[in-house]
Scaffold this active site. Structure first.
Site, PDB file in Angstrom:
ATOM      1  N   SER A  66      -2.976  -0.964   7.753  1.00 51.73           N
ATOM      2  CA  SER A  66      -1.718  -0.310   8.096  1.00 51.73           C
ATOM      3  C   SER A  66      -1.004  -1.123   9.182  1.00 51.73           C
ATOM      4  O   SER A  66      -0.684  -2.276   8.963  1.00 51.73           O
ATOM      5  CB  SER A  66      -1.970   1.139   8.514  1.00 51.73           C
ATOM      6  OG  SER A  66      -0.787   1.890   8.474  1.00 51.73           O
ATOM      7  N   ASP A 101       1.190   5.072  -2.051  1.00 54.92           N
ATOM      8  CA  ASP A 101       1.224   5.159  -0.593  1.00 54.92           C
ATOM      9  C   ASP A 101       2.654   5.472  -0.140  1.00 54.92           C
ATOM     10  O   ASP A 101       3.595   4.754  -0.477  1.00 54.92           O
ATOM     11  CB  ASP A 101       0.757   3.827   0.008  1.00 54.92           C
ATOM     12  CG  ASP A 101       0.487   3.906   1.499  1.00 54.92           C
ATOM     13  OD1 ASP A 101       0.978   4.847   2.141  1.00 54.92           O
ATOM     14  OD2 ASP A 101      -0.206   3.019   2.011  1.00 54.92           O
ATOM     15  N   HIS A 105      -2.250   6.395   0.858  1.00 50.90           N
ATOM     16  CA  HIS A 105      -2.438   5.545   2.033  1.00 50.90           C
ATOM     17  C   HIS A 105      -3.920   5.377   2.367  1.00 50.90           C
ATOM     18  O   HIS A 105      -4.323   4.343   2.889  1.00 50.90           O
ATOM     19  CB  HIS A 105      -1.693   6.158   3.226  1.00 50.90           C
ATOM     20  CG  HIS A 105      -1.580   5.246   4.399  1.00 50.90           C
ATOM     21  ND1 HIS A 105      -0.894   4.049   4.354  1.00 50.90           N
ATOM     22  CD2 HIS A 105      -2.066   5.342   5.667  1.00 50.90           C
ATOM     23  CE1 HIS A 105      -0.956   3.460   5.539  1.00 50.90           C
ATOM     24  NE2 HIS A 105      -1.663   4.217   6.350  1.00 50.90           N
TER      25      HIS A 105
END
Length: 726
Positions: free
Chosen positions: A574, A660, A695
């Protein structure tokens, strides 16, 4: 200049989908020789994990609640059993005995045990399944749960009558996150997101009515505010917080009144980073406010909701009486209120733990006594130097509260801690002794064979940017690995949003350590390990400190002998994926391989478009390049996608998910194309995309283990450490 890979953004396009499937086939072909290593690591994770397991029961009302996991099943099942004496019939219900959980054994049901939610059965019809949250009313009759069956985090809210096990016919679609039932179970509160995936509207649903009739309670139009809510410890009020990394807006809503409206306490215009917690003190409703008005590491003040709501915006904000003052060496993270005391979460020397603030001490300050430094408060004692201790549950009237304790090589332990009783002289007694309820079992491993230590980078105390800063670096290794300069090493980093990489046990990590790999975590600026200033010195126009800190940590690992300079890999996800992209451009020669998980690598493009998910919210983290030319130039100077150049890149794997909503798949999809275009070496650049995940990747524990095994095998392969040494 036109972006030649922007066409990949259209995920509804058949051409794009075919391209992504082709990327997966290419990745499978390039990494085919790693399949035995992946299988070995997955088998090690699976073997060491106790697959048929359970949690420690937690008491709520007349039931003990816990979960079981079953060997071969992906998801937990949720169970409960009645307490031996219902609350209404047990005057001694506040005694410690009444809060001693029943002994539960794997595979052996308790008398009266009921499975009230089997996640495996619910997930069976879906390729992806994840719960957004659960809420049960005080009677234990009604369950509200939110489920996501695509990975895009758009949930369906459903209701189940736990007395019959049947779902009610009504549902609410497109709910963001979890919903909360009021104590009576007659109403459910939930949020929905706008087109940029920002939770902005709060609704209340009355059970027995159609969702179209749900009442809108609040709408937050400021695109820089993310909203969420929770319930006060005594379940009388809904606490609504809208904010970002620099300031918040707080409201309370009376849950006892079905017609109540949210009451504004502190507006976003005050630019105050804060949280609020109602507390009943001697029959008077008070409010504890954790805030940064007196300094970046926060203080705690005592006031009332009425006093805050009555203040005029043009007057200076009065937060009442300071209870816990600001301290330079202690970061006050927040508080949890109980009927017996206040539990204070605080961080000192990177370690987060729990301190105990008595109601007598609170009264003393209320009545004119001096504020109490957080550093002076008692707390449960633990022997390890580096650990994490966090409150997991604290029922308001219970005589105990529960914490989770873990360290790098201590599996999670559950402790119940009795509330401290006053001593005979009226003062506080010594901190109570924690009662160990359970340590998570681990199969077939000698945890004493591993070591965790800390070094600081750089060794001379001067960071690459010239500031007098040293970065804490956690070094984990097998006891038979020495700092002799020959070790393959993996360096992990994140460094954003004030998130700290706290000590936590992980079974998958052992598979790397057993192959002689040193696993290092660089606690770089942008995280929160050393207080608020550590975060602020790694965001916006100081963001590159995050990257140079990581490179400095890498160099120090070499200097200290922990790492072979020719065999170092890096891992991050991320915002940590942005870190991976940045260091790949800045110093590709330092690394043999890089895995970037759901990487935020085209950050400038994303933040320039406020209509993309979460982009406007990111301005408080990275700056606003739309309105500020300096921010635009600064972000462009480090954006991984913008700064790919002709050089010898290490082996790079970008791992992402099609659905995501936080970091769009298109960012790594574009990034790998540009990397290949400029790659001057022979190392592969691959994209691995989960076509049914979000995600967090695919759903289910076995799929999660497989994903971790894939990442670790890629890294171990390129480090030349595929074979177990220990």
């Amino acid at each position: 200049m036109a972006d030649p890979y922007e066409w990949l953004r259209d995920k509804e396009s058949q051409e794009v989908l075919e391209h992504l499937h082709a990327e997966n086939r290419y990745t499978d072909a390039v990494t085919a020789d790693q399949e035995p290593l992946r299988e070995a690591i997955f088998s090690e994770i699976k073997h060491r994990t106790v697959e048929t397991d359970l949690t420690v029961p937690s008491r709520r009302g007349g039931f003990w609640y816990f979960t079981r996991t079953i060997e071969g099943e992906q998801h937990p099942i949720y169970c409960r059993v009645p307490v031996s004496a219902p609350e209404s019939e047990a005057p001694e219900s506040r005694s410690l005995d009444a809060w001693t959980p029943p002994e539960v054994q794997p595979g052996e049901p308790l008398d009266g045990e009921v499975t009230y939610f089997d996640t495996n059965a619910e997930a069976k019809p879906h390729a992806f399944y994840q719960l957004g949250g659960m809420s049960i009313d005080e009677s234990g009759r009604l369950l509200a749960y939110c489920e996501d069956t695509t990975g895009d985090e758009r949930h369906t809210l459903r209701f189940r009558d736990l007395t019959t096990g049947e779902n009610l016919p009504e549902t609410v679609e497109d709910v963001h996150g979890a919903a909360v039932l009021d104590p009576t179970g007659s109403r459910a509160y939930y949020m929905v997101a706008d087109e940029s995936w920002r939770p902005w509207r709060l609704y209340v649903h009355t059970l027995g009515t159609d969702a179209s009739e749900d009442r809108l309670l609040l709408e937050i139009t400021d695109e820089q505010l993310w909203s969420g809510f929770g319930v006060s410890s005594d379940k009388r009020e809904l606490i609504i917080l809208s904010g970002n990394s620099e300031y918040d807006e707080s409201r309370l809503l009376d849950l006892t009144d079905p017609d109540a409206e949210p009451v504004l306490l502190i507006s976003a215009d005050r630019r105050l980073l804060h949280s609020v917690d109602p507390i009943e003190l001697d029959g008077e409703r008070k409010l504890l406010v954790t805030h940064n008005a007196g300094g970046p590491n926060n203080a705690l003040s005592l006031t009332t909701a009425e006093a805050l709501a009555a203040q005029r915006s043009e007057d200076p904000l009065d937060l009442g009486t300071t209870v816990l003052p600001h301290e330079d060496t202690v970061k006050l993270e927040g508080v949890t209120v109980t009927a017996a005391q206040v539990l204070v979460s605080a961080r000192r020397d990177t370690v987060e733990s729990v301190q105990l603030l008595s109601l007598d001490a609170l009264r003393n300050v209320r009545d004119g006594g001096a504020a109490v430094p957080t550093s002076s408060l008692p707390g449960p004692g633990f022997e390890e130097e580096l650990f994490t201790c966090a409150v997991t549950s604290a029922e308001h009237e219970a005589p105990v509260f529960r914490v989770l304790y873990t360290s790098w090589f201590t599996p999670p332990r559950i402790y119940d801690i009795p509330h401290a009783a006053p001593s005979d002289d009226g003062g506080d007694a010594a901190a109570p002794t924690p009662i160990l309820r359970r340590e998570t079992p681990v199969h077939d491993v000698d945890l004493s064979a591993y070591r965790a230590t800390r070094i600081w980078a750089p060794g001379d105390g001067t960071a690459p940017d010239g500031s007098p800063v040293q970065v804490p670096v956690t070094v984990m290794h097998h006891r038979d690995v020495a700092p002799d300069g020959t070790n393959p090493t993996l360096v992990y980093g994140y460094g954003s949003y004030e998130m700290s990489m706290d000590p936590s046990f992980g079974i998958p990590r052992l598979s790397l350590l057993d192959r002689g790999i040193v696993f290092a975590i660089a606690h770089v600026r942008g995280g929160g390990e050393l207080g608020r200033w550590w975060y602020e010195d790694g965001k916006k126009l100081t963001k590159t400190h995050t990257f140079t800190d990581f490179l400095s940590a890498t160099d120090q690992l070499v200097e200290a002998g922990w790492a072979d300079p020719a065999r170092i890999a890096a891992l991050g996800g991320s915002a940590g994926g942005l870190l991976m992209g940045a260091i790949a451009n800045m110093a590709p020669e330092k690394y043999t391989a890089i895995v970037a998980q759901v990487p935020f690598v085209d950050n400038l493009t994303s933040i320039l478009d406020p209509d993309l998910p979460l982009s406007a919210l990111e301005w408080e983290e990275w700056g606003n390049p739309i309105q500020d030319a300096e921010v635009y130039a600064y972000m462009k100077s480090y954006s991984p996608y913008e700064n790919v150049r002709d050089t010898r890149y290490p082996a790079i794997a970008a791992v992402t998910s099609l659905h995501d909503t936080r970091v769009l798949y298109v960012e790594p999809a574009k990034w790998v194309q540009r990397l290949r275009e400029h790659q001057q070496g022979e190392a592969p650049v691959v994209l691995k995309i989960e076509m049914d995940g979000g995600h967090g990747g695919a759903s289910g524990r076995y799929e999660s283990w497989k994903e971790r095994a894939w990442d670790y095998a890629f890294l171990a392969h390129h480090l030349g450490a595929a074979e177990r040494r220990f």
